[in-house]
Structure formats: C-alpha cells, structure tokens
Design a protein around this motif. Structure first.
Motif, PDB file in Angstrom:
ATOM      1  N   GLY A 443       0.824  -1.199   0.000  1.00  0.00           N
ATOM      2  CA  GLY A 443       0.000   0.000   0.000  1.00  0.00           C
ATOM      3  C   GLY A 443       0.853   1.243   0.000  1.00  0.00           C
ATOM      4  O   GLY A 443       1.898   1.294   0.672  1.00  0.00           O
ATOM      5  N   VAL A 444       0.453   2.241  -0.772  1.00  0.00           N
ATOM      6  CA  VAL A 444       1.129   3.537  -0.786  1.00  0.00           C
ATOM      7  C   VAL A 444       0.060   4.606  -0.608  1.00  0.00           C
ATOM      8  O   VAL A 444      -0.950   4.613  -1.331  1.00  0.00           O
ATOM      9  CB  VAL A 444       1.898   3.780  -2.096  1.00  0.00           C
ATOM     10  N   ALA A 445       0.251   5.494   0.342  1.00  0.00           N
ATOM     11  CA  ALA A 445      -0.685   6.592   0.572  1.00  0.00           C
ATOM     12  C   ALA A 445      -0.059   7.891   0.086  1.00  0.00           C
ATOM     13  O   ALA A 445       1.117   8.152   0.355  1.00  0.00           O
ATOM     14  CB  ALA A 445      -1.031   6.705   2.047  1.00  0.00           C
ATOM     15  N   VAL A 446      -0.822   8.688  -0.627  1.00  0.00           N
ATOM     16  CA  VAL A 446      -0.356   9.969  -1.146  1.00  0.00           C
ATOM     17  C   VAL A 446      -0.869  11.078  -0.234  1.00  0.00           C
ATOM     18  O   VAL A 446      -2.081  11.229  -0.038  1.00  0.00           O
ATOM     19  CB  VAL A 446      -0.844  10.185  -2.595  1.00  0.00           C
ATOM     20  N   ASN A 447       0.075  11.823   0.335  1.00  0.00           N
ATOM     21  CA  ASN A 447      -0.250  12.919   1.251  1.00  0.00           C
ATOM     22  C   ASN A 447      -1.143  12.438   2.388  1.00  0.00           C
ATOM     23  O   ASN A 447      -2.073  13.129   2.822  1.00  0.00           O
ATOM     24  CB  ASN A 447      -0.881  14.093   0.496  1.00  0.00           C
ATOM     25  N   ASN A 448      -0.859  11.242   2.848  1.00  0.00           N
ATOM     26  CA  ASN A 448      -1.645  10.601   3.888  1.00  0.00           C
ATOM     27  C   ASN A 448      -0.755   9.547   4.521  1.00  0.00           C
ATOM     28  O   ASN A 448       0.273   9.170   3.968  1.00  0.00           O
ATOM     29  CB  ASN A 448      -2.897   9.969   3.277  1.00  0.00           C
ATOM     30  N   ALA A 449      -1.172   9.033   5.674  1.00  0.00           N
ATOM     31  CA  ALA A 449      -0.371   7.996   6.325  1.00  0.00           C
ATOM     32  C   ALA A 449      -1.245   6.833   6.776  1.00  0.00           C
ATOM     33  O   ALA A 449      -0.953   6.171   7.758  1.00  0.00           O
ATOM     34  CB  ALA A 449       0.391   8.576   7.509  1.00  0.00           C
ATOM     35  N   GLY A 450      -2.314   6.584   6.019  1.00  0.00           N
ATOM     36  CA  GLY A 450      -3.199   5.486   6.357  1.00  0.00           C
ATOM     37  C   GLY A 450      -3.288   4.474   5.240  1.00  0.00           C
ATOM     38  O   GLY A 450      -2.483   4.459   4.304  1.00  0.00           O
ATOM     39  N   VAL A 451      -4.267   3.594   5.346  1.00  0.00           N
ATOM     40  CA  VAL A 451      -4.597   2.641   4.297  1.00  0.00           C
ATOM     41  C   VAL A 451      -6.114   2.572   4.206  1.00  0.00           C
ATOM     42  O   VAL A 451      -6.821   2.894   5.165  1.00  0.00           O
ATOM     43  CB  VAL A 451      -4.038   1.227   4.583  1.00  0.00           C
ATOM     44  N   SER A 452      -6.613   2.146   3.064  1.00  0.00           N
ATOM     45  CA  SER A 452      -8.048   1.887   2.930  1.00  0.00           C
ATOM     46  C   SER A 452      -8.315   0.437   3.291  1.00  0.00           C
ATOM     47  O   SER A 452      -7.746  -0.478   2.682  1.00  0.00           O
ATOM     48  CB  SER A 452      -8.524   2.154   1.495  1.00  0.00           C
ATOM     49  N   LEU A 453      -9.159   0.223   4.272  1.00  0.00           N
ATOM     50  CA  LEU A 453      -9.502  -1.132   4.686  1.00  0.00           C
ATOM     51  C   LEU A 453     -10.846  -1.581   4.121  1.00  0.00           C
ATOM     52  O   LEU A 453     -11.461  -2.515   4.631  1.00  0.00           O
ATOM     53  CB  LEU A 453      -9.490  -1.224   6.218  1.00  0.00           C
ATOM     54  N   THR A 454     -11.271  -0.918   3.057  1.00  0.00           N
ATOM     55  CA  THR A 454     -12.377  -1.447   2.263  1.00  0.00           C
ATOM     56  C   THR A 454     -11.892  -1.875   0.881  1.00  0.00           C
ATOM     57  O   THR A 454     -12.684  -2.302   0.051  1.00  0.00           O
ATOM     58  CB  THR A 454     -13.514  -0.413   2.112  1.00  0.00           C
ATOM     59  N   GLU A 455     -10.591  -1.755   0.659  1.00  0.00           N
ATOM     60  CA  GLU A 455      -9.957  -2.219  -0.572  1.00  0.00           C
ATOM     61  C   GLU A 455      -8.892  -3.259  -0.210  1.00  0.00           C
ATOM     62  O   GLU A 455      -8.467  -3.330   0.944  1.00  0.00           O
ATOM     63  CB  GLU A 455      -9.318  -1.038  -1.329  1.00  0.00           C
ATOM     64  N   PRO A 456      -8.443  -4.076  -1.187  1.00  0.00           N
ATOM     65  CA  PRO A 456      -7.497  -5.143  -0.857  1.00  0.00           C
ATOM     66  C   PRO A 456      -6.229  -4.606  -0.205  1.00  0.00           C
ATOM     67  O   PRO A 456      -5.608  -3.667  -0.697  1.00  0.00           O
ATOM     68  CB  PRO A 456      -7.218  -5.811  -2.211  1.00  0.00           C
ATOM     69  N   PHE A 457      -5.865  -5.225   0.905  1.00  0.00           N
ATOM     70  CA  PHE A 457      -4.760  -4.753   1.736  1.00  0.00           C
ATOM     71  C   PHE A 457      -3.881  -5.940   2.111  1.00  0.00           C
ATOM     72  O   PHE A 457      -4.378  -7.000   2.489  1.00  0.00           O
ATOM     73  CB  PHE A 457      -5.325  -4.104   3.008  1.00  0.00           C
ATOM     74  N   GLY A 458      -2.567  -5.759   2.009  1.00  0.00           N
ATOM     75  CA  GLY A 458      -1.631  -6.813   2.394  1.00  0.00           C
ATOM     76  C   GLY A 458      -0.221  -6.407   2.030  1.00  0.00           C
ATOM     77  O   GLY A 458       0.028  -5.291   1.567  1.00  0.00           O
ATOM     78  N   GLY A 459       0.720  -7.322   2.239  1.00  0.00           N
ATOM     79  CA  GLY A 459       2.120  -6.964   2.129  1.00  0.00           C
ATOM     80  C   GLY A 459       2.865  -7.588   0.978  1.00  0.00           C
ATOM     81  O   GLY A 459       2.426  -8.565   0.379  1.00  0.00           O
ATOM     82  N   PHE A 460       4.009  -6.988   0.661  1.00  0.00           N
ATOM     83  CA  PHE A 460       5.032  -7.559  -0.205  1.00  0.00           C
ATOM     84  C   PHE A 460       6.120  -8.139   0.707  1.00  0.00           C
ATOM     85  O   PHE A 460       6.180  -7.871   1.903  1.00  0.00           O
ATOM     86  CB  PHE A 460       5.674  -6.488  -1.086  1.00  0.00           C
ATOM     87  N   LYS A 461       6.987  -8.921   0.102  1.00  0.00           N
ATOM     88  CA  LYS A 461       8.181  -9.436   0.773  1.00  0.00           C
ATOM     89  C   LYS A 461       7.804 -10.085   2.112  1.00  0.00           C
ATOM     90  O   LYS A 461       6.841 -10.860   2.178  1.00  0.00           O
ATOM     91  CB  LYS A 461       9.229  -8.317   0.923  1.00  0.00           C
ATOM     92  N   GLN A 462       8.544  -9.796   3.182  1.00  0.00           N
ATOM     93  CA  GLN A 462       8.284 -10.458   4.454  1.00  0.00           C
ATOM     94  C   GLN A 462       7.154  -9.811   5.253  1.00  0.00           C
ATOM     95  O   GLN A 462       6.958 -10.127   6.431  1.00  0.00           O
ATOM     96  CB  GLN A 462       9.567 -10.521   5.286  1.00  0.00           C
ATOM     97  N   SER A 463       6.399  -8.950   4.610  1.00  0.00           N
ATOM     98  CA  SER A 463       5.181  -8.427   5.234  1.00  0.00           C
ATOM     99  C   SER A 463       3.971  -9.309   4.939  1.00  0.00           C
ATOM    100  O   SER A 463       2.851  -8.949   5.307  1.00  0.00           O
ATOM    101  CB  SER A 463       4.918  -6.992   4.775  1.00  0.00           C
ATOM    102  N   GLY A 464       4.214 -10.443   4.296  1.00  0.00           N
ATOM    103  CA  GLY A 464       3.141 -11.418   4.174  1.00  0.00           C
ATOM    104  C   GLY A 464       2.662 -11.652   2.772  1.00  0.00           C
ATOM    105  O   GLY A 464       3.201 -11.125   1.798  1.00  0.00           O
ATOM    106  N   TRP A 465       1.630 -12.508   2.678  1.00  0.00           N
ATOM    107  CA  TRP A 465       0.987 -12.784   1.390  1.00  0.00           C
ATOM    108  C   TRP A 465      -0.497 -12.969   1.596  1.00  0.00           C
ATOM    109  O   TRP A 465      -0.973 -13.199   2.698  1.00  0.00           O
ATOM    110  CB  TRP A 465       1.612 -13.991   0.697  1.00  0.00           C
ATOM    111  N   GLY A 466      -1.221 -12.845   0.485  1.00  0.00           N
ATOM    112  CA  GLY A 466      -2.676 -12.838   0.568  1.00  0.00           C
ATOM    113  C   GLY A 466      -3.175 -11.424   0.789  1.00  0.00           C
ATOM    114  O   GLY A 466      -2.399 -10.498   1.083  1.00  0.00           O
TER     115      GLY A 466
END
Length: 492
Positions: A443-466
C-alpha cells in the motif's frame, strides 16, 4: 484523579465458546487479566486447553462437511453476518471499555478504530459479498466453462491484541461470507473483548459448529496450526510467528494468508508543506503508540530540510501526553504488553549505541510508576543500516533518515525486508504516482499515512501474502473450481 472504569458485564469468564455455545473447559484453568495501565488484576478468565482446541477444530470440520453453512447461498450467509454486525455494534461501548482494560487503548482510540472504521469495514464486506460473482460463465478458445469460488473449509483466524474488534471485519466475517467455518483465535491478551465477540456470535444464531472463539496461548495455538482438521490459517502477527506457522502447516499444505509487520517509510518531498504533512503523519507514526502494523516508523526527508523536519516533529512529539488511558486529558496510555515496553526501551538503547540521538521521548514517563508506559520517541541521525531502521519495534519509536534526492529516498524505502505500507508527501501528483509505482509495498498513501480497509490490503516481501478487505479479501478464503461444459485441450 481519573478513576479506572469498572469491568463491564462480560459473559463466559469461566467458560469456553465452542461451536456457537458456552461450555465448560476440558481441563483449562483460570488466569489473571492484568490491566497494563496500573498492573492491577481486573478479572480472571478460563485459559483454553488443548482438549478445548480439539473440540473446536472438530466442531468446525463437522459443520463444514455436514452442516448447512457452506451450502447456503451467499445472500443467506450475508443475512446471518448482518445479524452478527448488529450484535457487535450493540456492544461497541462495552468492547471499547474492555479493550481499555485489557490493552490500555483509550476510549477515543476504540471509538475511532472499532466504532468508526470497524463498522464500515464489516458492513462493506457484507455488501461486497452480496454483489460478488461467486459463479461466472466463461467462453474461450478451448471451450465453455463455469468458474466457481467455493469455500476452502475450516479456517483458523489468528488475531492480535492491537485490533481484536476491527479484525472481525478484515478476517473473520469475510471468511464466513465465503462459506467457511471459523475458529477465532484471539491473542491471550484479548480475553475480555473476545468474550463479548463470542456473546455477539451467540446472539447472531449461526448454525451449530460454525464459529468458535478461544483466546488461547502459544501452546494451544501451535497445536491448532498443526491440526489436521484445520484447512487454512489466516494470521495477523509478526514475521517470526508467520515463519513458524508456515513450517508447522507445511506437511499438509494447508493454505495460509499472512498479514504481517512492516517498517513502513514516509517520504517527505521538498515541495511538501509541513503544515499539511504534520497532522496525518503524526497520527500515522504514533497511533496506538506504534502498535500498528502500518506504523510509519521511518521518516525520509532530504538533507536540505532535515533540521526543519526534526524541529517540527520534535516539538509535536514533546507535546504528546502519556498517562492513564481513562484520563481524557492524555493522548496515549501504556503499551498493551510489558514485553512491548521492554522491547522499545532496549531497541532505543541500541540505536543510541549505534549513533542515533533522541530528539524527544526515549524513556518511561517519570510520573507513571506503575504500568507499561514508554514515551513516544523521535530519533535523529538514523541510517538505514541500523537495527532501528530495519526491525519492527511495534512501539512508539520513529527514526528520521536523510536522503540526497527522491531516487535515493526510494532506494532507502525499498532497502527493507518488509513491504507493507508507505507514504509519499508531495505537492506534485505526477511525482506522487511515480514514487508510488516504484515503492515495493502493498500500500502507498499519497499525502496521507493510512490505508483503505475497504480495498485489498496486504504486504510484499516479508510483510506477508494474501489480501484482506474488498472482494479479494472474501475470495482469499475460497478455492476456484472449473466446470467444463464444452470443448477441451484434447480437441485443440
């Protein structure tokens, strides 16, 4: 002095919740619930046993194989999940108080995360399921087929103490909507909220066996991860725990979905005005004392603006008030667990030894002699090869790192084994999208420091999968079946 709230009425303190009903434990024992704000015992609860875990796994397996849940229409499952959402929302006041007592989360934080975001997340999941295409007819060069998303089976949902309520919308309700049976395994530090959730589940009246709730410790959790009747493990937790889960479940090739930690960067470009950066980034750095997987724990700023940013954020950090979480005049309470306070303290000490300097915080607050408190801490002169820049603290410690230009900033951002979330602050939308495409994070936020938790959310690399949330978060709990109606590669 503000007075600690009384323990609300919580059902099943001496019981376990298996297959949709309260039961006597099969060999478990009572354990103390200690409030992290004052280290006082606020309740005693039943600690589930391995025999309880076996009973819950069997109930989930049998309910999936022979019960109605997996064979109900998604519309009917959504109706039951709506009853669950109604029941949780009726208890939000109790849940927020219980979370304060078991994890030190101020009521205002609970109202924001649970009453605000949580409600939107699970309601959106239910709406997404109602509109999703669980069956789709397709025609292609090699024939005509029906593509079906079918529930994967019994799911072990391993939750964390930093979001026991909101994770119902991110993990549990999506699995239920997909048609899975679910054994919810909250953290052992969530014994009060988990029982209120179980009470809501009982009120929602699921078919027998579909849902169990066991706030168990490590031994029972590991037993469940290895259990042959568990088809999938959906984990929110740390990377080391995830590696252990993968190893323990590998022999039977159980499906895993892993939402893990991060070392999330926030890049401040030279054209970003600090008066617009500060409000959101402060929340993104310090929310729930950094006990958030998407905490922006690395702030990347150009060499030219370094002192300006240090001065602005240092002043903001020094203004933060830490104290009793039931005192409305404070910003933060304690860390939820003693090991979290001790880890933050030790990592700051090692950062100092490696050359970092404390701008603000960096100590236990002098006026709090009981409880697991640590001041929000800002470090300067951090370089990206330091432990504090590479390892997750899961506490209120933020490092400020200098970069030469944006290319260098992106290199620093990507120089991490993690890739969960990130931010880019800039006045130029083209620059924002260019940086967003180049950062390796889910996830990348522009001029923000959150994430949308109504859209697909998850990690790359060792931040997980799925992925969690959105329709993708529902289909994560399904297998995809092809039903060939005509044609075949044999006829090609």
């Amino acid at each position: 002095m503000a007075v600690r709230p009384a323990l609300p009425t919580i059902p099943g303190l001496d019981k376990v919740f298996i297959g949709g009903r309260w039961q006597e434990s099969r060999g478990g024992g009572l354990v103390d619930v200690i409030c992290p704000a004052d280290e006082e015992v606020v309740a005693q609860v039943m600690d589930p046993s391995i025999a309880d875990a076996d009973a819950a796994a069997l109930a989930a397996h049998q309910a999936f194989d022979t019960g109605p849940w997996a064979r109900m229409s998604v519309q009917d499952r959504a109706t039951v999940c709506e009853r669950l959402a109604d029941a949780i929302e009726k208890r939000l006041g109790l849940l927020n108080t219980a979370w304060l007592l078991e994890a030190g989360a101020p009521i205002a934080h609970g109202e924001m995360i649970n009453s605000g975001a949580g409600t939107m997340i699970w309601r959106n999941a239910i709406a997404q399921a109602r509109a999703a295409k669980f069956e789709e007819r397709r025609s292609g060069p090699l024939g005509e087929a029906v593509i079906i998303h079918e529930p994967i089976g019994s799911v072990l949902a391993v939750l964390t103490y930093n979001g026991p309520v909101v994770l119902m919308g991110m993990k549990v309700i999506p699995a239920l909507l997909a048609g899975c049976t679910v054994l919810i395994k909250p953290a052992p530090e969530s014994p009060l909220t988990s029982r209120l959730i179980a009470d809501a589940i009982e009120e929602a009246d699921f078919p027998e066996g579909v849902v169990s709730v066991l706030a168990a410790g490590t031994a029972v959790t590991q037993h469940l991860v290895e259990h042959p009747l568990i088809d999938m493990i959906a984990l929110t937790g740390g990377t080391a725990i995830a590696v252990d889960v993968v190893k323990r479940s590998a022999a039977r090739l159980a499906r895993t979905a892993l939402e893990l930690g991060g070392k999330s960067p926030a890049i401040i470009a030279d054209d970003a005005p600090l008066e617009t950066v500060l409000p959101t980034l402060m929340d993104g750095m310090t929310g729930f004392l950094g006990q958030v997987c998407v905490c922006r724990s690395r702030v990347l700023v150009s060499e030219r603006r370094y002192e300006e940013v240090i001065d602005a954020f240092g002043s903001a950090f020094r203004d933060l008030k830490v104290g009793l979480p039931w005192d409305s005049d404070v910003d933060f309470g304690p860390l939820a667990v003693k090991r979290g306070r001790d880890r933050a303290e030790a990592m700051v000490q090692r950062a100092r030894e490696q050359g970092a300097e404390v701008v603000a915080g960096g100590r236990r607050p002098a006026h709090m002699n009981r409880g697991w408190y640590y001041e929000p801490t800002l470090l300067r002169n951090v370089t990206n090869d330091m432990e504090i820049a590479q390892e997750e603290v899961f506490g209120p410690v933020i490092g400020v790192i200098a970069y030469r230009d944006l290319d260098h900033a992106i290199d620093i951002a990507n120089d991490s084994k993690f890739g969960l979330a990130s931010s880019i602050y800039t006045a130029d939308p083209d620059v924002a999208m260019n940086v967003a495409r180049r950062i390796r994070s889910g996830g990348v936020a522009v001029n923000n420091a959150g994430v949308s938790l109504t859209e697909p959310f998850g990690g790359f690399k060792q931040s997980g999968w799925g992925r969690e949330c959105g329709v993708e978060g529902i289909f994560e709990f399904t297998d995809t079946k092809q039903v060939l109606l005509s044609g075949s590669y044999l006829n090609a």
